[in-house]
Motif scaffolding. Structure first.
Motif, PDB file in Angstrom:
ATOM      1  N   ALA B 111       5.220  43.327 -27.453  1.00  0.00           N
ATOM      2  CA  ALA B 111       6.002  42.789 -28.566  1.00  0.00           C
ATOM      3  C   ALA B 111       5.262  41.671 -29.292  1.00  0.00           C
ATOM      4  CB  ALA B 111       7.342  42.279 -28.041  1.00  0.00           C
ATOM      5  N   ARG B 112       4.080  41.279 -28.799  1.00  0.00           N
ATOM      6  CA  ARG B 112       3.324  40.157 -29.362  1.00  0.00           C
ATOM      7  C   ARG B 112       4.244  38.950 -29.574  1.00  0.00           C
ATOM      8  NH1 ARG B 112      -1.297  42.614 -30.483  1.00  0.00           N
ATOM      9  NH2 ARG B 112      -1.211  44.797 -31.028  1.00  0.00           N
ATOM     10  N   SER B 113       4.948  38.633 -28.495  1.00  0.00           N
ATOM     11  CA  SER B 113       5.954  37.578 -28.559  1.00  0.00           C
ATOM     12  C   SER B 113       5.306  36.220 -28.847  1.00  0.00           C
ATOM     13  CB  SER B 113       6.692  37.526 -27.219  1.00  0.00           C
ATOM     14  OG  SER B 113       7.409  36.337 -27.097  1.00  0.00           O
ATOM     15  N   PRO B 114       5.945  35.407 -29.687  1.00  0.00           N
ATOM     16  CA  PRO B 114       5.430  34.057 -29.903  1.00  0.00           C
ATOM     17  C   PRO B 114       5.524  33.186 -28.655  1.00  0.00           C
ATOM     18  CG  PRO B 114       7.567  34.333 -30.933  1.00  0.00           C
ATOM     19  CD  PRO B 114       7.144  35.688 -30.487  1.00  0.00           C
ATOM     20  N   LEU B 115       6.345  33.624 -27.690  1.00  0.00           N
ATOM     21  CA  LEU B 115       6.458  32.872 -26.440  1.00  0.00           C
ATOM     22  C   LEU B 115       5.285  33.150 -25.522  1.00  0.00           C
ATOM     23  CD1 LEU B 115      10.220  33.523 -25.831  1.00  0.00           C
ATOM     24  CD2 LEU B 115       9.181  31.303 -26.216  1.00  0.00           C
ATOM     25  N   CYS B 116       4.374  33.984 -25.978  1.00  0.00           N
ATOM     26  CA  CYS B 116       3.331  34.472 -25.087  1.00  0.00           C
ATOM     27  C   CYS B 116       1.965  34.234 -25.714  1.00  0.00           C
ATOM     28  CB  CYS B 116       3.589  35.964 -24.893  1.00  0.00           C
ATOM     29  SG  CYS B 116       2.767  36.668 -23.506  1.00  0.00           S
ATOM     30  N   PRO B 117       1.633  32.986 -26.042  1.00  0.00           N
ATOM     31  CA  PRO B 117       0.393  32.756 -26.773  1.00  0.00           C
ATOM     32  C   PRO B 117      -0.821  32.827 -25.851  1.00  0.00           C
ATOM     33  CG  PRO B 117       1.439  30.684 -26.284  1.00  0.00           C
ATOM     34  CD  PRO B 117       2.294  31.739 -25.668  1.00  0.00           C
ATOM     35  N   GLY B 118      -1.967  33.102 -26.478  1.00  0.00           N
ATOM     36  CA  GLY B 118      -3.225  33.066 -25.739  1.00  0.00           C
ATOM     37  C   GLY B 118      -3.243  34.018 -24.580  1.00  0.00           C
ATOM     38  N   LYS B 119      -3.633  33.517 -23.414  1.00  0.00           N
ATOM     39  CA  LYS B 119      -3.795  34.395 -22.261  1.00  0.00           C
ATOM     40  C   LYS B 119      -2.690  34.211 -21.240  1.00  0.00           C
ATOM     41  CE  LYS B 119      -8.677  35.106 -22.666  1.00  0.00           C
ATOM     42  NZ  LYS B 119      -9.982  35.120 -22.010  1.00  0.00           N
ATOM     43  N   ILE B 120      -1.554  33.649 -21.686  1.00  0.00           N
ATOM     44  CA  ILE B 120      -0.495  33.363 -20.721  1.00  0.00           C
ATOM     45  C   ILE B 120       0.063  34.655 -20.141  1.00  0.00           C
ATOM     46  CG2 ILE B 120       1.834  32.448 -20.515  1.00  0.00           C
ATOM     47  CD1 ILE B 120       1.028  30.156 -22.215  1.00  0.00           C
ATOM     48  N   CYS B 121       0.229  35.668 -20.999  1.00  0.00           N
ATOM     49  CA  CYS B 121       0.810  36.911 -20.505  1.00  0.00           C
ATOM     50  C   CYS B 121      -0.137  37.645 -19.569  1.00  0.00           C
ATOM     51  CB  CYS B 121       1.229  37.803 -21.656  1.00  0.00           C
ATOM     52  SG  CYS B 121       2.861  37.367 -22.242  1.00  0.00           S
ATOM     53  N   SER B 122      -1.438  37.485 -19.764  1.00  0.00           N
ATOM     54  CA  SER B 122      -2.378  38.075 -18.797  1.00  0.00           C
ATOM     55  C   SER B 122      -2.213  37.407 -17.451  1.00  0.00           C
ATOM     56  CB  SER B 122      -3.821  37.893 -19.270  1.00  0.00           C
ATOM     57  OG  SER B 122      -3.902  38.044 -20.642  1.00  0.00           O
ATOM     58  N   ARG B 123      -1.928  36.094 -17.479  1.00  0.00           N
ATOM     59  CA  ARG B 123      -1.678  35.397 -16.214  1.00  0.00           C
ATOM     60  C   ARG B 123      -0.452  35.934 -15.518  1.00  0.00           C
ATOM     61  NH1 ARG B 123      -2.028  29.458 -18.252  1.00  0.00           N
ATOM     62  NH2 ARG B 123      -4.168  29.520 -18.980  1.00  0.00           N
ATOM     63  N   TYR B 124       0.597  36.226 -16.316  1.00  0.00           N
ATOM     64  CA  TYR B 124       1.787  36.810 -15.706  1.00  0.00           C
ATOM     65  C   TYR B 124       1.452  38.151 -15.077  1.00  0.00           C
ATOM     66  CZ  TYR B 124       4.523  33.350 -18.300  1.00  0.00           C
ATOM     67  OH  TYR B 124       5.043  32.191 -18.793  1.00  0.00           O
ATOM     68  N   SER B 125       0.631  38.951 -15.767  1.00  0.00           N
ATOM     69  CA  SER B 125       0.238  40.247 -15.208  1.00  0.00           C
ATOM     70  C   SER B 125      -0.550  40.057 -13.920  1.00  0.00           C
ATOM     71  CB  SER B 125      -0.616  41.025 -16.207  1.00  0.00           C
ATOM     72  OG  SER B 125       0.070  41.183 -17.407  1.00  0.00           O
ATOM     73  N   ALA B 126      -1.458  39.070 -13.914  1.00  0.00           N
ATOM     74  CA  ALA B 126      -2.241  38.814 -12.700  1.00  0.00           C
ATOM     75  C   ALA B 126      -1.317  38.398 -11.561  1.00  0.00           C
ATOM     76  CB  ALA B 126      -3.272  37.730 -12.979  1.00  0.00           C
TER      77      ALA B 126
END
Lengths: 152, 152
Positions: B111-126
């Motif tokens: 969704a390219r959420s604005p709550l998910c800037p930069g590499k934060i969502c990759s961290r969640y995946s990790a």
């Protein structure tokens, strides 16, 4: 050999398999009632897993029905291992799909997503609940079968 | 009594518990690196479960270390049942949390959420990946312990 209720070929096992079939079908029904589930990976995953779960439960239910009403089967360790592993893999996949669906549905409801009008997201939640019940019964089946395995 | 590698008190079990502790800590670390995880139910769930998983794994690891290096324990069926049930419950909760986290992270990335800037969502995946590994080891532990239970 003593009979463990719920292991392959008993009437308790037949009841468990019937429950699995019913809850899996209900989960698939709630998910596919409207056809916009394919926009979300988690929902597609649930549909895929339920599409595997239903034929597996029906097949095992038929085996149980045969052994309850016609002739008790000879339990071969090789066959039991295949059944247990199949049950376990499907049970874990079902749990994963149910958790994914529940969390995505929750996120959509909280975000008041425009993709989630009316009561569609409640249906997704209901689908996740049915998948959880299906997981629980499938897990019980695999547990009972695993319990008798070291005695074979 | 024959020794099943991986059951309580063996060095394989100690290795499994160490792995669980490491992966659980890694999962918690990736999730808590920035503190905006509490906006999502699934992420809070993961943090809660990892907060239960780490002390449990550490305790079991200490028991294993004691029995490997000092004295082999007498396995009482009652104690084994508590350990197996604890392992199973935690293993299922971990799997559920990992699936929820993975699907929510996936949804946020798509969704390219604005709550998910930069590499934060990759961290969640990790974090979800680490939780999956932790689940796998925890599941192996419970399986090995369950295997020896009918022989006790």
């Amino acid at each position: 050999m003593d009979e463990v209720p719920g292991s392959l070929g008993t009437s308790a096992s037949l009841a468990l398999r019937l429950g699995q079939t019913i809850f899996s079908c209900a989960s698939l029904f709630f998910m596919c009632l409207d056809v916009n589930f394919y926009g979300y990976t988690a929902f597609c995953f649930l549909v895929t897993i339920m599409g595997l779960m239903i034929p597996w439960s029906v097949t095992m239910g038929l085996v149980d029905a045969y052994s309850v009403f016609v002739k008790f089967p000879t339990r071969q360790p090789g066959v039991m291992i295949i059944i247990i592993v199949g049950d376990w893999v499907l049970s874990f996949l079902t749990l994963g799909a149910a958790c994914s669906t529940a969390s995505v549905a929750q996120l959509l409801i909280e975000a008041r997503s425009p993709l989630c009008p009316g009561k569609i997201c409640s249906r997704y939640s209901a689908s996740a609940a049915m998948a959880f019940l299906s997981w629980f019964l499938s897990f019980a089946s695999s547990l009972f079968n695993f319990w008798i395995l070291p005695k074979l």
